[in-house]
Design an enzyme around this catalytic site. Structure first.
Site, PDB file in Angstrom:
ATOM      1  N   ARG A   1       2.431 -12.954 -10.428  1.00 52.01           N
ATOM      2  CA  ARG A   1       1.903 -13.867  -9.424  1.00 52.01           C
ATOM      3  C   ARG A   1       2.960 -14.169  -8.352  1.00 52.01           C
ATOM      4  O   ARG A   1       2.649 -14.243  -7.166  1.00 52.01           O
ATOM      5  CB  ARG A   1       1.458 -15.157 -10.104  1.00 52.01           C
ATOM      6  CG  ARG A   1       1.028 -16.253  -9.160  1.00 52.01           C
ATOM      7  CD  ARG A   1      -0.189 -15.864  -8.354  1.00 52.01           C
ATOM      8  NE  ARG A   1      -0.731 -17.002  -7.626  1.00 52.01           N
ATOM      9  CZ  ARG A   1      -1.790 -16.939  -6.834  1.00 52.01           C
ATOM     10  NH1 ARG A   1      -2.406 -15.793  -6.653  1.00 52.01           N
ATOM     11  NH2 ARG A   1      -2.232 -18.013  -6.229  1.00 52.01           N
TER      12      ARG A   1
ATOM     13  N   SER B   1     -10.301 -10.577   1.677  1.00 54.55           N
ATOM     14  CA  SER B   1      -9.454  -9.798   0.779  1.00 54.55           C
ATOM     15  C   SER B   1     -10.311  -8.977  -0.194  1.00 54.55           C
ATOM     16  O   SER B   1     -11.178  -8.229   0.248  1.00 54.55           O
ATOM     17  CB  SER B   1      -8.506 -10.747   0.049  1.00 54.55           C
ATOM     18  OG  SER B   1      -7.442 -10.047  -0.509  1.00 54.55           O
TER      19      SER B   1
ATOM     20  N   ASP C   1      -0.901 -10.820   8.939  1.00 58.71           N
ATOM     21  CA  ASP C   1      -1.307 -10.307   7.625  1.00 58.71           C
ATOM     22  C   ASP C   1      -0.781  -8.881   7.482  1.00 58.71           C
ATOM     23  O   ASP C   1      -1.301  -7.962   8.114  1.00 58.71           O
ATOM     24  CB  ASP C   1      -2.840 -10.335   7.533  1.00 58.71           C
ATOM     25  CG  ASP C   1      -3.361  -9.896   6.168  1.00 58.71           C
ATOM     26  OD1 ASP C   1      -2.566  -9.378   5.357  1.00 58.71           O
ATOM     27  OD2 ASP C   1      -4.565 -10.071   5.920  1.00 58.71           O
TER      28      ASP C   1
ATOM     29  N   HIS D   1      -1.587 -13.195   5.050  1.00 60.69           N
ATOM     30  CA  HIS D   1      -2.888 -12.875   4.457  1.00 60.69           C
ATOM     31  C   HIS D   1      -3.644 -14.135   4.021  1.00 60.69           C
ATOM     32  O   HIS D   1      -4.857 -14.214   4.153  1.00 60.69           O
ATOM     33  CB  HIS D   1      -2.647 -11.951   3.253  1.00 60.69           C
ATOM     34  CG  HIS D   1      -3.888 -11.491   2.577  1.00 60.69           C
ATOM     35  ND1 HIS D   1      -4.864 -10.783   3.245  1.00 60.69           N
ATOM     36  CD2 HIS D   1      -4.322 -11.620   1.299  1.00 60.69           C
ATOM     37  CE1 HIS D   1      -5.846 -10.508   2.396  1.00 60.69           C
ATOM     38  NE2 HIS D   1      -5.545 -11.003   1.217  1.00 60.69           N
ATOM     39  N   ASP D   2      -2.919 -15.105   3.509  1.00 55.74           N
ATOM     40  CA  ASP D   2      -3.533 -16.344   3.021  1.00 55.74           C
ATOM     41  C   ASP D   2      -4.266 -17.130   4.101  1.00 55.74           C
ATOM     42  O   ASP D   2      -5.015 -18.054   3.774  1.00 55.74           O
ATOM     43  CB  ASP D   2      -2.466 -17.256   2.404  1.00 55.74           C
ATOM     44  CG  ASP D   2      -2.502 -17.200   0.883  1.00 55.74           C
ATOM     45  OD1 ASP D   2      -3.367 -16.494   0.345  1.00 55.74           O
ATOM     46  OD2 ASP D   2      -1.658 -17.863   0.246  1.00 55.74           O
TER      47      ASP D   2
END
Lengths: 219, 400
Positions: free
Chosen positions: B242, B172, B338, B371-372
């Site tokens: 967040r 990232s 992602d 993405h994580d």
């Protein structure tokens, strides 16, 4: 002794030579000068790249299947996930000494464009492909009236990835069309043995189960 | 907003010094301090000094100084890659990847991870104390870029006496730093692993960041960035930022598999705006734990740095020029689900590297974790990183 080994990514059963390497790959690797730079298009699980590494070759690969790529990268090979039909365009002219397409030509959408890109990117191109002019294939179509299936090409017509079959003669014609110079050609029988070198083309076309061509650009 | 300085002083005295301010100035990490003789030259034109870099190391540097691996952390990460976090008490954010016998094997490699400039875990950032005022910088901190982060890391390496890195690794925003390293300091990078990243931040990603920043700045407790001085805390704004961002790190499939439409501790809807759904409760939890360990102003600065990143633009619009003549060995990795840094972005990197004749591997890993995924236990990811580093290590002569 030759034996039939389990399935790889393109072919169900493949002839293997002493040491367990696919005979067509051995033929291909012998055409590569040691120490040269090579791009293997459709490199599968990286078997050829490994053979070439042993010859001190700086090898890179492109492979469509995710499993193949991830296996290669985990082995430390420089392989990218990509498609011969679309991704060769990103490589500059003369980037490699050899660009290799082994048993993949018949699965590309635009085989002629692929060959032309190979001759642009590399000083040489090495192409191996199954010969659709082999007598067994001819007989199957003639006698059974169905799409031929062989040990090397076992898929049914509706689930095969192979969409552009050709014969040795057909390939020859295309090489002339794209201005490729043929430096070497070898036809292999079903046991992976090279056919007589001075045999006429019709003989190769009838008895060669696969062919390996070493091409270069006409100056 | 009308708080007088005197009043602020009393308030500051009343509230215990926030843990984040303490961590910013006196981190529980190794520290490299640079005084006015060695300012950090920032892209915005400021020569920033004094400044400090907080970092962690694992393993030991070999005699030839050839086995150093730099790990670049992502937006909300920090230098605590493989140790217990001093603020949260939780394990390192990449424990699964870094450690003895792990793919980034600390028995073999000397692993360095530093907090990025603009961060809040001890490297100079907006929550650090401005020596001129004795108060946290807040918005007086200069706007920084990915290149500035990398420049600071080169100063850390010089400080440690390391010329050349065996590998630079990051996902990232960390991956952006990896790419910047390879472009700006190619001779110092032997191998590079940019994971789930891109050479530029897309319009969609800038848009998401802007929403996050607006959430922070709309919180009345943000006080134009002076919340530490005024004794307030923009917890709600940062928490909303967040929550929004966290959704972008996951995927529709992963969210559905994890939560579906299940209710949280109840059988029926409450006909209110309580967190009826598990997914709401989960996001609220993500938001509220995040604010305990992260500074709101840092969030603004770091998201900004990512937005500004555009490697091709730095090279006349031609990405291939960013990597021209590189001898670094690359392994680019992306994940199928992602959508924040989709595979197409990684493929653009690969094409640019191909055009330059670079030695590059590129794998797309199939996962529904979004993405994580780069932070999670993805066996294929771990296998690929291990295999790539082993092979690069053999080429470098540090792995037999």
């Amino acid at each position: 002794m030759l034996s039939r080994a389990p399935r790889d990514l393109t072919m169900a059963e493949t002839v293997r030579g002493p040491g367990g390497a696919r005979v067509d790959l051995l033929q291909v690797s012998e055409m590569v000068e040691p120490g040269s730079r090579v791009l293997d298009v459709g490199c599968g699980d990286g078997e050829l790249l490994r053979l070439l590494e042993a010859r001190g070759v700086d090898g890179r690969g492109i492979e469509l299947s995710r499993e193949g790529v991830n296996e290669c990268v985990a082995k430390g090979l420089a392989v990218v996930q990509g498609d011969a039909d679309t991704d060769l365009a990103s490589y500059p002219d003369d980037a490699f000494d050899y660009v290799i397409l082994s048993q993949t030509l018949q699965a590309t959408r635009r085989p002629r464009d692929v060959i032309e890109h190979m001759l642009r990117i590399g000083r040489h191109a090495i192409v191996s492909f199954p010969n659709f002019g082999h007598w067994r294939i001819r007989l199957q179509l003639l006698f059974y009236g169905r799409m031929p299936r062989t040990a090397n090409l076992p898929e049914t017509w509706y689930d095969t990835p192979n969409i552009h079959f050709c014969t040795i003669k057909d390939f020859n014609d295309m090489c002339a069309l794209v201005g490729a110079r043929m430096e070497r050609a070898v036809a292999l029988d079903p046991w992976g043995t090279a056919l007589k070198i001075d045999a006429p083309w019709w003989f190769w076309n009838l008895f060669g189960e696969q062919a390996v061509f070493l091409l270069s650009r006409k100056p | 907003m009308s708080t007088t300085p005197a009043k602020a002083e009393t308030k500051k005295a009343e509230t215990k010094l926030p843990v984040l301010v303490r961590e910013a100035d006196h981190p529980r990490s190794q520290l490299a301090v640079f005084d006015h003789r060695k300012p950090l030259q920032l892209d915005c034109g400021v020569a920033f000094s004094p400044f400090q870099i907080a970092y962690q190391t694992y393993g030991s540097l070999d005699a030839e100084k050839s086995n150093a691996v730099l790990i670049c952390h992502a937006l909300t990460g920090d230098q605590h890659v493989a140790n217990v976090h001093p603020v949260t008490g939780k394990g390192g954010w990449w424990d699964i990847m870094v450690g003895p016998g792990r793919p980034i094997d600390t028995d073999r490699y000397f692993v360095i991870c530093s907090n990025v400039v603009g961060g809040c875990m001890g490297t100079s950032g907006p929550s650090s104390t401005n020596p001129l005022t004795g108060e946290p910088y807040g918005l007086d901190f200069p706007v920084i870029t990915i290149k500035d982060m990398v420049r600071a890391q080169t100063m850390l390496l010089d400080h440690l006496g390391i010329d050349s890195l065996f590998a630079v690794v990051g996902g990232s925003m960390g991956g952006m730093q990896v790419l910047e390293w390879c472009s700006s300091y190619p001779e110092r990078v032997f191998s590079a692993l940019p994971i789930a990243t891109a050479t530029r931040h897309s319009a969609q990603n800038i848009a998401f960041h802007e929403v996050g920043r607006q959430a922070v700045m709309a919180d009345p407790e943000w006080r134009n960035g002076r919340y530490f001085v005024e004794g307030t805390s923009p917890r709600r704004g940062l928490s909303v930022a967040r929550m929004g961002a966290h959704i972008t790190y996951l995927s529709d499939t992963a969210l559905h598999r994890k939560f579906g439409r299940r209710f949280q501790d109840r059988e029926n809807p409450t006909f209110s705006f309580e967190a009826d759904f598990e997914v709401e409760s989960y996001l609220r939890h993500q938001g509220s734990t995040f604010v305990e360990r992260f500074d709101a102003n840092s969030y603004l600065y770091l998201t900004r740095a990512m937005d500004y990143f555009d490697l091709a633009a730095d090279h006349g619009g031609v990405l291939a020029k960013a990597f021209k003549g590189t001898r670094t060995r690359f392994c680019v990795i992306s994940f199928t689900s992602d959508w924040l840094f989709p595979t197409s972005e990684s493929r653009a990197v690969v094409h640019a590297l191909n055009a330059g004749g670079a030695r590059v591997s590129f794998a797309e890993i199939e996962t529904d974790k979004g993405h994580d995924a780069f932070l999670l236990d993805e066996p294929e990811l771990l296998g690929i990183v291990r295999g790539f580093l082993d092979s690069a290590g053999r080429a470098r002569g540090i792995v037999r």
